[in-house]
Design a protein around this motif. Structure first.
Motif, PDB file in Angstrom:
ATOM      1  N   GLU A 199      32.575  36.952  45.657  1.00  0.00           N
ATOM      2  CA  GLU A 199      31.975  37.997  44.829  1.00  0.00           C
ATOM      3  C   GLU A 199      32.734  39.304  45.008  1.00  0.00           C
ATOM      4  OE1 GLU A 199      28.055  40.406  45.456  1.00  0.00           O
ATOM      5  OE2 GLU A 199      27.524  38.569  44.353  1.00  0.00           O
ATOM      6  N   PHE A 200      33.091  39.927  43.896  1.00  0.00           N
ATOM      7  CA  PHE A 200      33.838  41.188  43.903  1.00  0.00           C
ATOM      8  C   PHE A 200      32.907  42.308  43.422  1.00  0.00           C
ATOM      9  CE2 PHE A 200      36.558  37.628  42.737  1.00  0.00           C
ATOM     10  CZ  PHE A 200      37.595  37.720  43.636  1.00  0.00           C
ATOM     11  N   THR A 201      32.960  43.454  44.086  1.00  0.00           N
ATOM     12  CA  THR A 201      32.167  44.611  43.672  1.00  0.00           C
ATOM     13  C   THR A 201      33.044  45.845  43.653  1.00  0.00           C
ATOM     14  OG1 THR A 201      30.177  43.651  44.703  1.00  0.00           O
ATOM     15  CG2 THR A 201      30.105  45.976  44.116  1.00  0.00           C
ATOM     16  N   LEU A 202      33.175  46.435  42.462  1.00  0.00           N
ATOM     17  CA  LEU A 202      33.949  47.662  42.284  1.00  0.00           C
ATOM     18  C   LEU A 202      32.960  48.819  42.255  1.00  0.00           C
ATOM     19  CD1 LEU A 202      36.905  48.601  41.713  1.00  0.00           C
ATOM     20  CD2 LEU A 202      36.315  48.511  39.280  1.00  0.00           C
ATOM     21  N   ASN A 203      33.013  49.697  43.263  1.00  0.00           N
ATOM     22  CA  ASN A 203      31.979  50.702  43.464  1.00  0.00           C
ATOM     23  C   ASN A 203      32.319  52.084  42.940  1.00  0.00           C
ATOM     24  OD1 ASN A 203      29.967  49.166  44.976  1.00  0.00           O
ATOM     25  ND2 ASN A 203      31.535  49.032  46.564  1.00  0.00           N
ATOM     26  N   HIS A 204      33.525  52.337  42.503  1.00  0.00           N
ATOM     27  CA  HIS A 204      33.947  53.698  42.196  1.00  0.00           C
ATOM     28  C   HIS A 204      33.213  54.282  40.985  1.00  0.00           C
ATOM     29  CE1 HIS A 204      36.421  57.237  42.108  1.00  0.00           C
ATOM     30  NE2 HIS A 204      36.978  56.929  40.959  1.00  0.00           N
ATOM     31  N   ARG A 205      32.857  53.448  40.037  1.00  0.00           N
ATOM     32  CA  ARG A 205      32.201  53.940  38.832  1.00  0.00           C
ATOM     33  C   ARG A 205      30.725  54.230  39.101  1.00  0.00           C
ATOM     34  NH1 ARG A 205      34.542  52.864  33.657  1.00  0.00           N
ATOM     35  NH2 ARG A 205      36.787  52.565  33.909  1.00  0.00           N
ATOM     36  N   PRO A 206      30.081  55.019  38.219  1.00  0.00           N
ATOM     37  CA  PRO A 206      28.660  55.330  38.416  1.00  0.00           C
ATOM     38  C   PRO A 206      27.808  54.072  38.563  1.00  0.00           C
ATOM     39  CG  PRO A 206      29.586  56.715  36.703  1.00  0.00           C
ATOM     40  CD  PRO A 206      30.645  55.726  37.056  1.00  0.00           C
ATOM     41  N   GLN A 207      28.160  53.037  37.819  1.00  0.00           N
ATOM     42  CA  GLN A 207      27.469  51.756  37.954  1.00  0.00           C
ATOM     43  C   GLN A 207      28.469  50.710  38.439  1.00  0.00           C
ATOM     44  OE1 GLN A 207      25.393  50.439  34.473  1.00  0.00           O
ATOM     45  NE2 GLN A 207      24.670  48.547  35.415  1.00  0.00           N
ATOM     46  N   ALA A 208      28.169  50.058  39.544  1.00  0.00           N
ATOM     47  CA  ALA A 208      29.098  49.092  40.132  1.00  0.00           C
ATOM     48  C   ALA A 208      29.396  47.962  39.151  1.00  0.00           C
ATOM     49  CB  ALA A 208      28.508  48.528  41.421  1.00  0.00           C
ATOM     50  N   ILE A 209      30.633  47.487  39.193  1.00  0.00           N
ATOM     51  CA  ILE A 209      31.053  46.345  38.374  1.00  0.00           C
ATOM     52  C   ILE A 209      31.219  45.156  39.300  1.00  0.00           C
ATOM     53  CG2 ILE A 209      32.855  45.432  36.878  1.00  0.00           C
ATOM     54  CD1 ILE A 209      33.470  48.321  36.086  1.00  0.00           C
ATOM     55  N   LYS A 210      30.611  44.050  38.935  1.00  0.00           N
ATOM     56  CA  LYS A 210      30.660  42.846  39.780  1.00  0.00           C
ATOM     57  C   LYS A 210      31.323  41.695  39.043  1.00  0.00           C
ATOM     58  CE  LYS A 210      26.526  43.828  42.571  1.00  0.00           C
ATOM     59  NZ  LYS A 210      27.198  43.779  43.886  1.00  0.00           N
ATOM     60  N   GLY A 211      31.940  40.840  39.812  1.00  0.00           N
ATOM     61  CA  GLY A 211      32.514  39.611  39.282  1.00  0.00           C
ATOM     62  C   GLY A 211      32.364  38.522  40.319  1.00  0.00           C
ATOM     63  N   THR A 212      32.034  37.334  39.874  1.00  0.00           N
ATOM     64  CA  THR A 212      31.842  36.201  40.791  1.00  0.00           C
ATOM     65  C   THR A 212      32.752  35.050  40.377  1.00  0.00           C
ATOM     66  OG1 THR A 212      29.529  36.788  41.167  1.00  0.00           O
ATOM     67  CG2 THR A 212      30.194  34.549  41.740  1.00  0.00           C
ATOM     68  N   TYR A 213      33.422  34.478  41.364  1.00  0.00           N
ATOM     69  CA  TYR A 213      34.301  33.334  41.099  1.00  0.00           C
ATOM     70  C   TYR A 213      33.877  32.192  42.005  1.00  0.00           C
ATOM     71  CZ  TYR A 213      38.571  31.104  39.421  1.00  0.00           C
ATOM     72  OH  TYR A 213      39.464  30.267  38.803  1.00  0.00           O
ATOM     73  N   ASP A 214      33.645  31.025  41.386  1.00  0.00           N
ATOM     74  CA  ASP A 214      33.224  29.840  42.132  1.00  0.00           C
ATOM     75  C   ASP A 214      33.869  28.607  41.519  1.00  0.00           C
ATOM     76  OD1 ASP A 214      31.824  29.505  39.760  1.00  0.00           O
ATOM     77  OD2 ASP A 214      29.888  30.068  40.620  1.00  0.00           O
ATOM     78  N   GLN A 215      33.465  27.431  41.978  1.00  0.00           N
ATOM     79  CA  GLN A 215      34.106  26.205  41.528  1.00  0.00           C
ATOM     80  C   GLN A 215      33.897  25.965  40.033  1.00  0.00           C
ATOM     81  OE1 GLN A 215      36.127  23.953  43.537  1.00  0.00           O
ATOM     82  NE2 GLN A 215      36.660  23.569  41.410  1.00  0.00           N
ATOM     83  N   ALA A 216      32.727  26.318  39.506  1.00  0.00           N
ATOM     84  CA  ALA A 216      32.475  26.123  38.081  1.00  0.00           C
ATOM     85  C   ALA A 216      33.430  26.962  37.233  1.00  0.00           C
ATOM     86  CB  ALA A 216      31.023  26.472  37.754  1.00  0.00           C
TER      87      ALA A 216
END
Length: 329
Positions: free
Chosen positions: A154-171
């Motif tokens: 799971e990736f979380t980019l915190n610099h922006r007012p609202q965090a941006i998330k991305g998830t990478y898994d087997q699917a």
């Protein structure tokens, strides 16, 4: 203004980018160094390829990346902590990279990468902004973690007012593979070590040496040049259409895809043997065998097995008849 992301009490919400690893072989705040190094390298390469794609440049072009692009995407490790039961790496940028929102190219690239990871697993055939075939291939390489005890990242980019998330898994990894494959009739896949590659525009070719059998000559398109360059001397999986000699032997594989894979246990590796070879050398057959660690067969039965008694019935009679029909042989 002081950089608010630096400090002794930094946590996953303070860091510019937090990457959370989960899986059966990941412990709280602990994971294998080799796996982490691989993940960091592939993620960094993904970001650089997204940045190139955003500039309308094919992301898989070989060679060094522009200095300004590399500087814009540079990250420092500022912490390695634990979740429950995850390992979390905390990454930070330098203060001079923190430009105004929407004016920071590095920020734009990371945003596109994380948003693309979220959308790339959808059913639409259109690729998200900043994604092309080269980005998909590098994202697939990042997914090699899923065969090493990591099940979710799971990736979380915190610099922006609202965090941006991305998830990478087997699917999502499977979906990326499907997008890359673009199935064609009569495709074949083989694995082996890539020990030779020729990048001449007149004929880009490489040679794959399977663990068993003869080397296979392959031809690859320009769009795969960067992938081929990264895979030299590695164990790879190549997919494409095979052309055959009239006698049925493989002649040439037209490659549609190439990826590094983990080497199967027991496969021949030049690094683990005394094998060395210079183009200008002409070693004897005995020298070739010595360098590859091949020894003479000590028991001929290992080649054909012990056999059953009925397998030998009539052999003596046939041999005598052959001698009678071929005197002096």
């Amino acid at each position: 203004m002081a950089n608010k992301f630096q400090g002794e009490n930094m946590n996953g919400n303070d860091a510019y980018l937090a990457i959370r690893f989960e899986g059966p072989d990941v412990k709280p705040g602990r994971m294998r160094l080799d796996d982490f190094v691989q993940a960091a390298s592939e993620f960094s390469a993904c970001a650089k390829r997204v940045a190139l794609a955003l500039q309308n440049t094919p992301s898989a072009v070989p060679g060094r990346r522009p200095t300004d692009l590399t500087n814009a995407l540079s990250l420092d490790i500022v912490g390695f902590t634990h979740g429950s039961p995850a390992a979390i790496v905390l990454l930070q940028r330098s203060e001079d990279q923190m430009l105004m929102q929407n004016a920071d190219f590095g920020e734009t690239a990371y945003k596109a990468l994380l948003e693309g990871i979220e959308s790339v697993s959808g059913e639409t055939t259109a690729l998200p902004p900043g994604f092309d075939l080269g980005v998909l291939m590098k994202l697939r390489d990042f997914g090699r973690l899923f065969s090493k005890g990591v099940s979710r990242v799971e990736f979380t980019l915190n610099h922006r007012p609202q965090a941006i998330k991305g998830t990478y898994d087997q699917a999502r990894q499977d979906r990326v593979r499907q997008r890359i494959a673009q199935p064609q009739p009569q495709q074949q896949t083989l694995q082996g070590r890539l020990l030779m590659a020729d990048f001449k525009e007149s004929g880009r070719q490489l040679r794959v040496h399977p663990s068993v059998g003869q080397p296979i000559l392959c031809r690859f398109p320009e769009r795969l040049s960067a992938e081929v360059e990264e895979c030299i001397r590695q164990f790879v999986r190549v997919t494409g259409q095979m052309a055959y000699h009239p006698g049925g032997e493989p002649r040439l594989l037209e490659i549609a895809d190439i990826e590094p894979v983990d080497e199967p246990t027991g496969a021949f590796t030049p690094q683990s043997s005394t094998w060395t070879y210079s183009f200008w050398e002409s070693p004897s057959a005995e020298e070739y065998a010595r360098r590859q660690g091949i020894e003479p067969v000590k028991n001929i039965a290992t080649l054909y097995g012990s056999g059953e008694p009925q397998d030998w019935q009539g052999f003596d009679e046939a041999l005598e008849r052959w001698h009678a029909e071929n005197p002096g042989s």
